[in-house]
Design a protein around this motif. Structure first.
Motif, short mmCIF file in Angstrom:
data_model
loop_
_atom_site.label_atom_id
_atom_site.label_comp_id
_atom_site.label_asym_id
_atom_site.label_seq_id
_atom_site.Cartn_x
_atom_site.Cartn_y
_atom_site.Cartn_z
N GLN A 188 0.83 -1.20 0.00
CA GLN A 188 0.00 0.00 0.00
C GLN A 188 0.87 1.26 0.00
O GLN A 188 1.88 1.31 0.68
CB GLN A 188 -0.86 0.01 1.27
CG GLN A 188 -1.80 -1.14 1.37
CD GLN A 188 -3.19 -0.76 0.93
OE1 GLN A 188 -3.36 0.06 0.04
NE2 GLN A 188 -4.19 -1.36 1.53
N CYS A 189 0.43 2.23 -0.76
CA CYS A 189 1.24 3.44 -0.89
C CYS A 189 0.35 4.62 -1.26
O CYS A 189 -0.59 4.49 -2.03
CB CYS A 189 2.29 3.19 -1.97
SG CYS A 189 2.93 4.64 -2.78
N VAL A 190 0.63 5.76 -0.64
CA VAL A 190 -0.08 6.98 -1.03
C VAL A 190 0.86 7.78 -1.94
O VAL A 190 1.99 8.07 -1.56
CB VAL A 190 -0.46 7.84 0.20
CG1 VAL A 190 -1.09 9.15 -0.24
CG2 VAL A 190 -1.40 7.08 1.10
N LEU B 162 1.67 11.19 -4.00
CA LEU B 162 1.32 12.61 -4.10
C LEU B 162 2.25 13.26 -5.11
O LEU B 162 3.43 12.90 -5.21
CB LEU B 162 1.48 13.31 -2.75
CG LEU B 162 0.65 12.78 -1.57
CD1 LEU B 162 1.14 13.38 -0.26
CD2 LEU B 162 -0.82 13.07 -1.76
N THR C 170 -0.21 14.50 5.66
CA THR C 170 -0.48 13.08 5.39
C THR C 170 0.23 12.20 6.43
O THR C 170 -0.34 11.24 6.94
CB THR C 170 0.00 12.71 3.97
OG1 THR C 170 -0.57 13.64 3.06
CG2 THR C 170 -0.42 11.31 3.60
N LYS D 22 -1.54 12.05 9.68
CA LYS D 22 -2.71 11.17 9.65
C LYS D 22 -2.31 9.72 9.87
O LYS D 22 -3.06 8.93 10.42
CB LYS D 22 -3.44 11.32 8.31
CG LYS D 22 -4.21 12.61 8.21
CD LYS D 22 -4.72 12.87 6.83
CE LYS D 22 -5.26 14.29 6.73
NZ LYS D 22 -5.44 14.74 5.36
N LEU D 23 -1.11 9.37 9.43
CA LEU D 23 -0.63 7.99 9.60
C LEU D 23 -0.04 7.76 11.00
O LEU D 23 0.23 6.62 11.35
CB LEU D 23 0.46 7.70 8.56
CG LEU D 23 -0.01 7.49 7.12
CD1 LEU D 23 1.18 7.36 6.20
CD2 LEU D 23 -0.89 6.25 7.03
N GLY D 24 0.16 8.83 11.73
CA GLY D 24 0.73 8.67 13.07
C GLY D 24 2.23 8.42 13.04
O GLY D 24 2.77 7.75 13.92
N ILE D 25 2.92 8.97 12.05
CA ILE D 25 4.38 8.84 11.97
C ILE D 25 5.02 9.63 13.11
O ILE D 25 4.52 10.69 13.49
CB ILE D 25 4.89 9.36 10.59
CG1 ILE D 25 4.22 8.61 9.43
CG2 ILE D 25 6.41 9.30 10.49
CD1 ILE D 25 4.47 7.12 9.39
N ILE E 178 4.41 7.55 -0.19
CA ILE E 178 4.44 7.28 1.25
C ILE E 178 4.03 5.84 1.51
O ILE E 178 2.93 5.42 1.12
CB ILE E 178 3.51 8.25 2.01
CG1 ILE E 178 3.94 9.70 1.74
CG2 ILE E 178 3.54 7.96 3.51
CD1 ILE E 178 2.92 10.74 2.17
N PHE E 179 4.94 5.08 2.10
CA PHE E 179 4.66 3.69 2.48
C PHE E 179 4.51 3.63 4.01
O PHE E 179 4.76 4.62 4.69
CB PHE E 179 5.81 2.78 2.04
CG PHE E 179 6.04 2.77 0.55
CD1 PHE E 179 5.41 1.80 -0.24
CD2 PHE E 179 6.86 3.71 -0.06
CE1 PHE E 179 5.62 1.79 -1.62
CE2 PHE E 179 7.05 3.70 -1.43
CZ PHE E 179 6.43 2.74 -2.22
N VAL E 180 4.15 2.46 4.51
CA VAL E 180 3.98 2.31 5.95
C VAL E 180 5.30 2.55 6.69
O VAL E 180 5.33 3.11 7.77
CB VAL E 180 3.43 0.90 6.27
CG1 VAL E 180 3.58 0.59 7.75
CG2 VAL E 180 1.98 0.81 5.88
N PHE F 205 10.95 5.26 8.44
CA PHE F 205 10.26 5.60 9.68
C PHE F 205 10.61 4.62 10.78
O PHE F 205 10.74 3.43 10.54
CB PHE F 205 8.74 5.57 9.46
CG PHE F 205 8.28 6.51 8.37
CD1 PHE F 205 8.83 7.78 8.24
CD2 PHE F 205 7.30 6.12 7.48
CE1 PHE F 205 8.39 8.64 7.23
CE2 PHE F 205 6.86 6.97 6.47
CZ PHE F 205 7.41 8.23 6.34
N ARG F 206 10.72 5.15 12.00
CA ARG F 206 11.00 4.26 13.12
C ARG F 206 9.72 3.55 13.54
O ARG F 206 8.63 3.94 13.21
CB ARG F 206 11.59 5.03 14.29
CG ARG F 206 10.68 6.08 14.89
CD ARG F 206 11.45 7.00 15.78
NE ARG F 206 12.24 7.94 14.96
CZ ARG F 206 13.16 8.76 15.47
NH1 ARG F 206 13.43 8.72 16.75
NH2 ARG F 206 13.79 9.62 14.71
#
Lengths: 141, 412
Positions: A3-5, A7, A29, A32-35, A67-69, A140-141
Motif C-alpha cells: 500500500q502506498c499513497v 502525491l 499526510t 494522519k498515519l501517526g508517523i 508514502i509507504f507504511v 520511519f522508526r
C-alpha cells in the motif's frame, strides 16, 4: 502490492511565498498515519530544502512523493540549468545563489547538505543545461 | 476535571443556522461538518479559536461561558479583568474606573490579569537567560495556539514556554491573598472575564495546571453591559490598580514578546498567520528568531470574539492608556516573594492526536489509500455542498466510516 499513497506537486519557479506548500501537504499526510514527530521533522526539512532549491535555481520543477507504511520516497525533478560540480555543491556553505536570493535569507549553502543529513537515502544526478534529479528516502522508526 | 470531548467550546443555535458553509470552510482544524443542513462541531478537534463565532453571518454560533449570576454562588467574589477589557471603553483615561465599577456590580475584590502578565514577563526573561528551553521559544499564553501545537505540531513541544498563563497566576495569587485575609476557602469564587472562548475552555479544563484555579469564566461582553451604567455614576474612584504599561501592552499582539525579550523575536496574530509560522518552524525556517509570540486572534486579545469593541479601536485606546500608566520596575518577582517554580507549569499539558486516523499504522494506511482513490473520483473544487470542508475531507470521512458508505458527492 504494498500500500502506498502517491502525491505529486508542481513547484513554481521564483515563487518564494508558495514554497513549502508541498512539504505542508506531505506533513499533513504523515500526521494522519501517526508517523513519529521526529521523522516528520526530517521529512519536512528535506522536502522544504528541496522545494526551495527548485524555486531558486531551476525555475521550478516537480515533486513526486510515495508514502509507504515504513518509509517515504521523494523524487524532485527539474529541467533547470543543472549543477556543474555536485561534490562542490554538497559542501556545507557553498552556494551559487544570487545576491537577491541571499538577501531574502535563502541560499546559505546548506540546502543539499541538510537534505543529505536528514535522509536515509540520498542520490543526486545532474546534467548541465538539462536539469537535476534528487532521490531521497526517509525510513520511519 | 471535565474531559475534552465533553466540553462544548462553541454552541450552535439550530434555529439560526442556515447550513451555509462559512464556518466549515474557515475552521483551522476542519472540525466542522454540515449535517442535515446544520453545522456540527467535532469537539475533539476544536481548539476554541472562535473563528466560526466571528464569521457566522447568521449569529448561529455562540461561544460558551458562564452566566454572570454564577458569582452569587460564592460569598467572596473576586474578578480577574484582562488587559484587553480596558480597550472596550470610550474616553477611559484611568483603569481604576473599571476596577471600581467591578466592585460596584457585585465583586468584593479585583486582581488584574495584567499584573499576572507582568509576572510572566519577568519569569520569561529568567527562563530565556537560563536557556533550558529549546530555541526559538514559543509563547503559550494564547490557549488556542497552545491547543493547536499540542494537537498538531508535536515537534514543537520542546519549544513551549512552560510558564502558567497570566490568568492562572492572577487567580492563584488572588485566592491566596483572600485566604490570608481570613476568608474561608469555600466562600471564595474567582471569576475571569474572558475575551475569547479559548480561555473559557482552557480555564475550565486546566492547561498546565493540576486543577483549575478559577471557579467561573464570564464574557467581556456581558460584564461590559453591567459596567457601563455604574462607571458613569461612580461617586469615588479608589486607586486600586497595580498594573503597569507592560502588563497593559499584553492586550495587543507583540506585547508579550516586547516585554520579555530584547533579542530577535516575532509576533504573529490571526490563526492563518499562526499556522504559517508553525509550519515554517517545522521546516526549520525562522532559524535566527529566538522568541515567538503567537495569538489566534488578529490584533491579539483585543481581537477576541467575546469583546464588544472593534479590535483596532481597542488597540488604539490601549496605546493611549499606556501613556498614562507607570513603568513598573523589574523587582516584581521579589515583591511577590514566590520562587520561580510557583509560576511554572505544574504538569505538562497532554499531547493530542487529532489528525491520526488509526492507532495501527497499517489500518491508517489502508484508509488513506482508499481516501486517495475516492478523492481522484471527485471534482476537487472544495465547494462544501456535501457538508465537508474539502473534497479531501469528504473522501477521508468516507474512508474512515464517519459518513455512510453510500454517501455521494452532490456534484458528480
Amino acid at each position: 502490492m504494498e500500500q502506498c499513497v502517491h502525491l505529486e506537486f508542481e513547484v513554481a519557479g521564483n515563487n518564494f511565498a508558495q514554497a513549502g506548500l508541498a512539504s505542508d501537504q506531505v506533513k499533513s499526510t504523515l500526521k494522519k498515519l501517526g508517523i513519529d514527530p521526529q521523522d516528520i521533522r526530517r521529512v519536512a526539512i528535506a522536502m522544504y530544502e528541496g522545494e526551495i532549491n527548485m524555486v531558486i535555481h531551476a525555475n521550478g520543477g516537480r515533486a513526486y512523493v510515495d508514502i509507504f507504511v515504513d518509509k517515504i520516497c521523494i523524487n524532485l525533478i527539474d529541467q533547470g540549468k543543472g549543477i556543474e560540480n555536485i561534490e562542490l555543491a554538497m559542501t556545507p556553505g557553498y552556494s551559487t545563489a544570487p545576491d537577491d536570493v541571499r538577501a531574502l535569507g535563502f541560499g546559505a549553502g546548506m540546502g543539499l547538505p541538510n537534505m543529505k543529513k536528514y535522509t536515509d537515502v540520498f542520490n543526486i544526478e545532474s546534467e548541465v543545461g538539462k536539469g537535476t534529479k534528487v532521490e531521497m528516502e526517509i525510513h520511519f522508526r | 476535571m471535565i474531559a475534552k470531548k465533553d466540553f462544548r467550546t462553541v454552541i450552535l443555535d439550530p434555529e439560526k443556522c442556515k447550513g451555509c458553509v462559512t464556518c466549515m470552510k474557515r475552521c483551522p482544524t476542519e472540525a466542522i461538518r454540515v449535517r442535515n443542513g446544520k453545522a456540527s462541531v467535532n469537539y475533539e478537534k476544536c481548539i476554541g479559536c472562535g473563528v466560526c463565532v466571528r464569521l457566522c453571518p447568521h449569529h448561529a454560533k455562540l461561544a460558551y461561558y458562564d452566566s454572570f449570576d454564577e458569582i452569587h454562588n460564592y460569598k467572596y467574589k473576586i474578578a480577574l479583568p484582562p488587559p484587553s477589557l480596558y480597550g472596550q471603553f470610550n474616553n477611559l483615561y484611568d483603569v481604576n474606573y473599571v476596577l471600581n465599577g467591578l466592585l460596584e456590580i457585585g465583586f468584593d475584590e479585583v486582581y488584574e490579569v495584567g499584573r499576572g502578565a507582568e509576572l510572566v514577563s519577568s519569569v520569561t526573561k529568567i527562563l530565556l537567560d537560563q536557556g533550558k528551553i529549546k530555541f526559538p521559544v514559543i509563547s503559550t499564553a494564547c490557549p488556542a495556539v497552545l491547543e493547536l501545537i499540542l494537537a498538531r505540531y508535536h515537534n514543537l513541544k520542546d519549544n513551549l514556554l512552560n510558564v502558567l498563563a497570566p490568568v492562572d497566576i492572577a487567580a492563584k495569587l488572588a485566592r491566596e491573598k483572600a485566604i490570608s485575609k481570613g476568608i474561608p476557602a469555600e466562600d471564595i469564587g474567582v471569576f475571569f472575564i474572558s475575551p475569547c472562548p479559548a480561555k473559557v475552555f482552557s480555564l475550565k479544563l486546566g492547561l498546565g495546571v493540576r486543577k483549575p484555579y478559577v471557579d467561573g469564566v464570564l464574557s467581556v461582553g456581558e460584564v461590559y453591559m453591567k459596567l457601563v451604567p455604574v462607571m458613569n455614576k461612580l461617586q469615588e474612584v479608589k486607586p486600586i490598580s497595580k498594573l503597569g504599561a507592560t502588563g497593559l501592552r499584553w492586550a495587543v499582539s507583540g506585547g508579550e514578546a516586547e516585554a520579555a525579550f530584547r533579542g530577535k523575536y516575532l509576533a504573529a496574530d490571526g490563526i492563518e498567520n499562526v499556522l504559517n509560522i508553525l509550519n515554517g518552524l517545522e521546516e526549520n525556517e525562522l532559524k535566527d528568531i529566538d522568541f515567538i509570540e503567537l495569538n489566534a486572534c488578529a490584533g491579539g486579545c483585543v481581537g477576541g470574539v467575546l469583546n464588544v469593541e472593534n479590535p483596532f479601536i481597542a488597540k488604539a485606546r490601549i496605546r493611549e492608556l499606556r501613556k498614562r500608566m507607570p513603568q513598573l520596575d523589574c523587582n516584581l518577582l521579589s515583591d511577590e516573594g514566590k520562587g520561580l517554580e510557583y509560576y511554572l507549569w505544574e504538569e505538562e499539558p497532554d499531547i493530542k492526536n487529532i489528525d491520526r486516523i488509526d492507532e495501527d499504522r497499517m489500518t491508517a494506511m489502508q484508509r488513506l489509500v482508499e481516501a486517495e482513490k475516492i478523492l481522484n473520483s471527485l471534482p476537487q473544487i472544495d465547494c462544501g455542498l456535501c457538508g465537508a470542508p474539502s473534497c479531501r475531507a469528504f473522501s477521508e470521512d468516507l474512508a474512515n466510516g464517519v459518513i455512510p458508505p453510500d454517501t455521494k458527492c452532490p456534484r458528480v
